[in-house]
Design an enzyme around this catalytic site. Structure first.
Site, PDB file in Angstrom:
ATOM      1  N   LYS A  54      11.448  91.114 -52.035  1.00  0.00           N
ATOM      2  CA  LYS A  54      11.231  91.917 -50.821  1.00  0.00           C
ATOM      3  C   LYS A  54       9.740  92.163 -50.612  1.00  0.00           C
ATOM      4  O   LYS A  54       9.216  92.019 -49.501  1.00  0.00           O
ATOM      5  CB  LYS A  54      11.964  93.263 -50.924  1.00  0.00           C
ATOM      6  CG  LYS A  54      13.468  93.145 -50.676  1.00  0.00           C
ATOM      7  CD  LYS A  54      14.229  94.402 -51.080  1.00  0.00           C
ATOM      8  CE  LYS A  54      15.731  94.164 -50.951  1.00  0.00           C
ATOM      9  NZ  LYS A  54      16.552  95.242 -51.498  1.00  0.00           N
ATOM     10  N   GLN A  98      16.099 101.099 -53.962  1.00  0.00           N
ATOM     11  CA  GLN A  98      16.947 100.008 -54.461  1.00  0.00           C
ATOM     12  C   GLN A  98      18.171 100.580 -55.182  1.00  0.00           C
ATOM     13  O   GLN A  98      18.042 101.381 -56.102  1.00  0.00           O
ATOM     14  CB  GLN A  98      16.109  99.121 -55.407  1.00  0.00           C
ATOM     15  CG  GLN A  98      16.837  97.887 -55.903  1.00  0.00           C
ATOM     16  CD  GLN A  98      17.148  96.885 -54.795  1.00  0.00           C
ATOM     17  OE1 GLN A  98      16.332  96.618 -53.928  1.00  0.00           O
ATOM     18  NE2 GLN A  98      18.350  96.339 -54.811  1.00  0.00           N
ATOM     19  N   ASP A 121      17.330 100.743 -44.568  1.00  0.00           N
ATOM     20  CA  ASP A 121      18.622 100.238 -45.041  1.00  0.00           C
ATOM     21  C   ASP A 121      19.765 100.726 -44.152  1.00  0.00           C
ATOM     22  O   ASP A 121      20.884 100.214 -44.235  1.00  0.00           O
ATOM     23  CB  ASP A 121      18.872 100.718 -46.483  1.00  0.00           C
ATOM     24  CG  ASP A 121      18.764  99.586 -47.494  1.00  0.00           C
ATOM     25  OD1 ASP A 121      18.789  98.414 -47.072  1.00  0.00           O
ATOM     26  OD2 ASP A 121      18.666  99.882 -48.691  1.00  0.00           O
TER      27      ASP A 121
END
Ligand code: NDP
Length: 300
Positions: A54, A98, A121
């Site tokens: 990422k 994460q 997200d």
């Protein structure tokens, strides 16, 4: 029939190119560089790989990447304090924690501490509510990537029968909401669904997000339907040598591809689109934060 392969890898490269172009423009015209902060707690090997990739792609798109690696025994208080700091930092437009988090940390509490406007997200409860009521929100990356591929392949999705297999908060439910918003007739199937094969067989679009290797087979698919395979499963591959493994989806690719009109492969389908959409979401968050026009075609 042999299905058209929907090439997620190529599509993702195109999306990243569009993001990079837009980033260059807002840097030149507005002097703003979008920034993504990724928070990793602990040393889970798979999470480390995701975070590294990422970060690399964020920088390749011309954006700033801020990595925060915390010890596995970091307290909830310290993690929340870091999120408060990132929420207040004007150079940070997107924040991603994460998952999964170590067991002593409350995931809901942590995710809901992120400023919803920076929640790239799309897991914050406010964004979930906004999406399900059809309002502007941050949209979870994996379903957004699936939607982009479906729109690209079909043009309009209006009136199509879509079956989403899986009802998780991160894939199944937001996927169903997005398809509903594009006027599909949506069914969500799950582990208690009766006669799931027949349910899927009615679908013009099947999105499989189950986590069971090659569960959906060709005899579940209506001839000509589009199959989007979200699953990532590692299985033994003795044909490659002792102890070797390979990645497969939730769909049995060979038999589904014989019947479907179009299908995403694993790997090289939904996976690359997920990261591309994370970058697109970071750009979108930056544009919204600064009152700039949003990148076309990169949001839901
Ligand atoms: P979850 O485990 O959270 O959810 C799985 C869903 O599948 C549940 O709703 C479950 O039903 C349903 N299910 C399980 N077994 C069956 C069955 N036999 N028949 C019908 N439904 C079943 O998984 P996620 O949504 O997080 O992930 C799904 C898959 O997608 C995984 O393989 C994951 O690795 C992959 N993934 C891929 C991403 C990418 O970037 N490509 C990103 C995120 C996930 P119930 O609710 O009834 O238990």
């Amino acid at each position: 029939m042999t299905a058209t392969v929907i090439d997620g890898k190529a599509f993702a490269a195109k999306v990243r190119g569009q993001v990079a172009e837009h980033v260059t423009r807002i840097k030149e015209e507005n002097g703003i560089t979008p920034g993504l902060a990724v928070v990793l707690v602990g040393e889970d090997p798979a999470s480390q790989v995701y975070v590294r990739s990422k970060g690399k792609m964020t920088v390749e798109c011309g954006m700033n990447s801020f990595e925060h690696k915390l010890d596995v025994d970091t307290s909830e208080e310290d993690l929340l304090a870091l999120l408060d700091k990132l929420n207040a930092d004007p150079a940070v437009h997107g924040i991603l924690v994460q998952l999964p988090l170590p067991g002593h940390l409350n995931e809901d509490l942590v995710i809901n501490r992120i400023d919803p406007a920076k929640d790239v997200d799309g897991f914050h409860i406010s964004n979930v509510g906004l999406l399900s009521t059809g309002q502007k929100s941050m949209v979870p990356c994996t379903p957004l990537g699936c939607l982009m591929m479906l729109r690209d392949h079909h043009g309009s999705l209006s009136g199509l029968n879509a079956v989403v297999v899986g009802r998780s908060n991160i894939v199944g439910k937001p996927m169903a909401n997005l398809l509903l918003r594009d006027s599909c007739t949506v069914t969500i199937a799950h582990s208690r669904t009766k006669d799931i094969q027949e349910v899927c067989k009615q679908a013009d679009i099947v999105v499989a997000a189950v986590g069971r290797a090659e569960m959906v087979t060709g005899d579940w698919i209506k001839p000509g339907a589009t199959v989007i395979d979200v699953g990532i499963n590692r299985i033994d591959a003795p044909e490659k040598g002792e102890g070797k493994t390979r990645l497969v989806g939730d769909c049995d690719y060979a038999s589904c591809a014989e019947v479907a009109g179009a299908i995403t492969p694993v790997p090289g389908g939904v996976g690359p689109m997920t990261i591309a959409c994370l970058l697109a979401n970071t750009l979108t968050a930056c544009c919204r934060a600064n009152g700039l026009s949003e990148p076309e075609g990169l949001t839901a």
